[in-house]
Motif scaffolding. Structure first.
Motif, PDB file in Angstrom:
ATOM      1  N   SER A   5      61.928  26.590 -13.860  1.00 30.93           N
ATOM      2  CA  SER A   5      61.601  25.392 -14.622  1.00 30.93           C
ATOM      3  C   SER A   5      62.186  25.504 -16.015  1.00 30.93           C
ATOM      4  O   SER A   5      62.621  26.574 -16.444  1.00 30.93           O
ATOM      5  CB  SER A   5      60.088  25.209 -14.728  1.00 30.93           C
ATOM      6  OG  SER A   5      59.550  26.089 -15.702  1.00 30.93           O
ATOM      7  N   CYS A   6      62.149  24.360 -16.719  1.00 32.69           N
ATOM      8  CA  CYS A   6      62.478  24.359 -18.139  1.00 32.69           C
ATOM      9  C   CYS A   6      61.285  24.909 -18.922  1.00 32.69           C
ATOM     10  O   CYS A   6      60.255  25.255 -18.343  1.00 32.69           O
ATOM     11  CB  CYS A   6      62.814  22.941 -18.582  1.00 32.69           C
ATOM     12  SG  CYS A   6      61.411  21.816 -18.388  1.00 32.69           S
ATOM     13  N   ALA A   7      61.403  24.943 -20.240  1.00 36.55           N
ATOM     14  CA  ALA A   7      60.344  25.532 -21.065  1.00 36.55           C
ATOM     15  C   ALA A   7      59.036  24.749 -20.969  1.00 36.55           C
ATOM     16  O   ALA A   7      57.952  25.336 -20.971  1.00 36.55           O
ATOM     17  CB  ALA A   7      60.799  25.619 -22.519  1.00 36.55           C
ATOM     18  N   CYS A   8      59.120  23.402 -20.869  1.00 36.74           N
ATOM     19  CA  CYS A   8      57.895  22.593 -20.853  1.00 36.74           C
ATOM     20  C   CYS A   8      57.397  22.321 -19.437  1.00 36.74           C
ATOM     21  O   CYS A   8      56.384  21.653 -19.257  1.00 36.74           O
ATOM     22  CB  CYS A   8      58.109  21.277 -21.611  1.00 36.74           C
ATOM     23  SG  CYS A   8      59.039  20.024 -20.710  1.00 36.74           S
ATOM     24  N   ARG A   9      58.134  22.809 -18.417  1.00 35.96           N
ATOM     25  CA  ARG A   9      57.767  22.684 -17.002  1.00 35.96           C
ATOM     26  C   ARG A   9      57.928  21.266 -16.446  1.00 35.96           C
ATOM     27  O   ARG A   9      57.495  20.979 -15.344  1.00 35.96           O
ATOM     28  CB  ARG A   9      56.323  23.155 -16.726  1.00 35.96           C
ATOM     29  CG  ARG A   9      55.953  24.494 -17.338  1.00 35.96           C
ATOM     30  CD  ARG A   9      56.619  25.648 -16.617  1.00 35.96           C
ATOM     31  NE  ARG A   9      55.954  26.929 -16.821  1.00 35.96           N
ATOM     32  CZ  ARG A   9      56.178  27.763 -17.831  1.00 35.96           C
ATOM     33  NH1 ARG A   9      57.046  27.434 -18.792  1.00 35.96           N
ATOM     34  NH2 ARG A   9      55.546  28.920 -17.914  1.00 35.96           N
ATOM     35  N   HIS A  10      58.537  20.374 -17.240  1.00 38.29           N
ATOM     36  CA  HIS A  10      58.801  19.019 -16.729  1.00 38.29           C
ATOM     37  C   HIS A  10      59.807  19.076 -15.582  1.00 38.29           C
ATOM     38  O   HIS A  10      59.626  18.428 -14.551  1.00 38.29           O
ATOM     39  CB  HIS A  10      59.326  18.149 -17.875  1.00 38.29           C
ATOM     40  CG  HIS A  10      59.769  16.781 -17.465  1.00 38.29           C
ATOM     41  ND1 HIS A  10      58.924  15.865 -16.879  1.00 38.29           N
ATOM     42  CD2 HIS A  10      60.985  16.167 -17.551  1.00 38.29           C
ATOM     43  CE1 HIS A  10      59.595  14.744 -16.637  1.00 38.29           C
ATOM     44  NE2 HIS A  10      60.843  14.897 -17.010  1.00 38.29           N
ATOM     45  N   ILE A  11      60.878  19.837 -15.777  1.00 41.07           N
ATOM     46  CA  ILE A  11      61.909  20.008 -14.750  1.00 41.07           C
ATOM     47  C   ILE A  11      61.576  21.251 -13.937  1.00 41.07           C
ATOM     48  O   ILE A  11      61.443  22.344 -14.491  1.00 41.07           O
ATOM     49  CB  ILE A  11      63.304  20.193 -15.401  1.00 41.07           C
ATOM     50  CG1 ILE A  11      63.653  19.013 -16.307  1.00 41.07           C
ATOM     51  CG2 ILE A  11      64.364  20.424 -14.326  1.00 41.07           C
ATOM     52  CD1 ILE A  11      63.879  17.710 -15.587  1.00 41.07           C
ATOM     53  N   PHE A  68      70.088  19.291 -18.794  1.00 43.60           N
ATOM     54  CA  PHE A  68      69.014  19.773 -19.654  1.00 43.60           C
ATOM     55  C   PHE A  68      67.751  18.954 -19.429  1.00 43.60           C
ATOM     56  O   PHE A  68      67.788  17.864 -18.863  1.00 43.60           O
ATOM     57  CB  PHE A  68      69.442  19.698 -21.127  1.00 43.60           C
ATOM     58  CG  PHE A  68      69.729  18.294 -21.594  1.00 43.60           C
ATOM     59  CD1 PHE A  68      70.966  17.703 -21.374  1.00 43.60           C
ATOM     60  CD2 PHE A  68      68.752  17.548 -22.235  1.00 43.60           C
ATOM     61  CE1 PHE A  68      71.221  16.397 -21.782  1.00 43.60           C
ATOM     62  CE2 PHE A  68      68.995  16.243 -22.655  1.00 43.60           C
ATOM     63  CZ  PHE A  68      70.238  15.675 -22.426  1.00 43.60           C
ATOM     64  N   CYS A  69      66.632  19.477 -19.907  1.00 41.49           N
ATOM     65  CA  CYS A  69      65.376  18.737 -19.826  1.00 41.49           C
ATOM     66  C   CYS A  69      65.323  17.708 -20.951  1.00 41.49           C
ATOM     67  O   CYS A  69      65.506  18.049 -22.108  1.00 41.49           O
ATOM     68  CB  CYS A  69      64.194  19.693 -19.947  1.00 41.49           C
ATOM     69  SG  CYS A  69      62.614  18.817 -20.112  1.00 41.49           S
ATOM     70  N   PRO A  70      65.051  16.428 -20.617  1.00 36.90           N
ATOM     71  CA  PRO A  70      65.007  15.398 -21.664  1.00 36.90           C
ATOM     72  C   PRO A  70      63.794  15.523 -22.577  1.00 36.90           C
ATOM     73  O   PRO A  70      63.763  14.922 -23.644  1.00 36.90           O
ATOM     74  CB  PRO A  70      64.976  14.094 -20.862  1.00 36.90           C
ATOM     75  CG  PRO A  70      64.342  14.480 -19.558  1.00 36.90           C
ATOM     76  CD  PRO A  70      64.815  15.889 -19.288  1.00 36.90           C
ATOM     77  N   ARG A  71      62.804  16.308 -22.182  1.00 39.00           N
ATOM     78  CA  ARG A  71      61.607  16.452 -23.020  1.00 39.00           C
ATOM     79  C   ARG A  71      61.710  17.635 -23.977  1.00 39.00           C
ATOM     80  O   ARG A  71      61.443  17.500 -25.163  1.00 39.00           O
ATOM     81  CB  ARG A  71      60.372  16.615 -22.145  1.00 39.00           C
ATOM     82  CG  ARG A  71      60.034  15.345 -21.389  1.00 39.00           C
ATOM     83  CD  ARG A  71      58.673  15.459 -20.738  1.00 39.00           C
ATOM     84  NE  ARG A  71      58.369  14.253 -19.963  1.00 39.00           N
ATOM     85  CZ  ARG A  71      57.331  14.142 -19.152  1.00 39.00           C
ATOM     86  NH1 ARG A  71      56.509  15.162 -18.992  1.00 39.00           N
ATOM     87  NH2 ARG A  71      57.121  13.025 -18.484  1.00 39.00           N
ATOM     88  N   CYS A  72      62.064  18.799 -23.443  1.00 40.07           N
ATOM     89  CA  CYS A  72      62.072  20.000 -24.300  1.00 40.07           C
ATOM     90  C   CYS A  72      63.478  20.469 -24.648  1.00 40.07           C
ATOM     91  O   CYS A  72      63.638  21.320 -25.516  1.00 40.07           O
ATOM     92  CB  CYS A  72      61.288  21.136 -23.653  1.00 40.07           C
ATOM     93  SG  CYS A  72      62.072  21.852 -22.191  1.00 40.07           S
ATOM     94  N   GLY A  73      64.504  19.914 -23.989  1.00 45.77           N
ATOM     95  CA  GLY A  73      65.870  20.253 -24.340  1.00 45.77           C
ATOM     96  C   GLY A  73      66.428  21.506 -23.692  1.00 45.77           C
ATOM     97  O   GLY A  73      67.582  21.862 -23.937  1.00 45.77           O
TER      98      GLY A  73
HETATM   99 ZN    ZN Z   1      61.277  20.666 -20.392  1.00 41.62          ZN
END
Ligand code: ZN
Ligand code: ZN
Length: 133
Positions: A5-11, A68-73
């Motif tokens: 996942s990305c850092a914020c777990r959105h992706i 990239f993740c649109p929320r945390c980048g």
């Molecule tokens: Zn993220």
């Protein structure tokens, strides 16, 4: 099986196979995008990676895209038009829960753009000035 996942777990994603190689890219864009001395990617077959939500594409050249993740980048993936059957997943996005087997470093590429202050480790990986030479 591997997941990440990305850092914020959105992706989030899962993979149905283990990654095949670990490539460390020292090009300027990888350095800038990651904010790190270089960006490390593991290769997966494109159809072996399943995304809950697809990351956002940055079409950064005529031949390649970065995602990239649109929320945390967070940097998540890179793809090359010339290799549609595989994707490079940013290795740091993998969940380190014992389910993934990351191979030892395969290569360091784009050393012609390596940060002058960064000292390459003596890790046995192949070294290339560009992609493959
Ligand atoms: Zn993220
Ligand atoms: Zn690069």
């Amino acid at each position: 099986m591997p997941s990440g996942s990305c850092a914020c777990r959105h992706i989030r994603y899962t993979a149905s196979v283990q990654p095949s190689r670990l490539v460390n890219c020292h090009c300027v864009e990888c350095r800038k995008q990651s904010g790190a001395p270089y960006l490390a990617f593991v290769d997966f077959p494109t159809d072996a990676v399943n995304w809950d939500i697809k990351p956002t594409e940055w079409r950064f050249s005529e031949t390649a895209s970065r995602f990239f993740c649109p929320r945390c980048g967070s940097t998540v993936m890179m793809t090359l038009d010339c290799e549609p059957s595989s994707v490079g997943i940013a290795v740091g996005t993998l969940d380190d829960d014992g389910s993934v087997q990351v191979p030892p470093p395969t290569s360091h590429i784009f050393l012609k753009e390596k940060a002058s202050w960064f000292q390459l480790p003596d890790d046995g990986a192949k070294r290339f000035q560009g992609w493959t030479e």
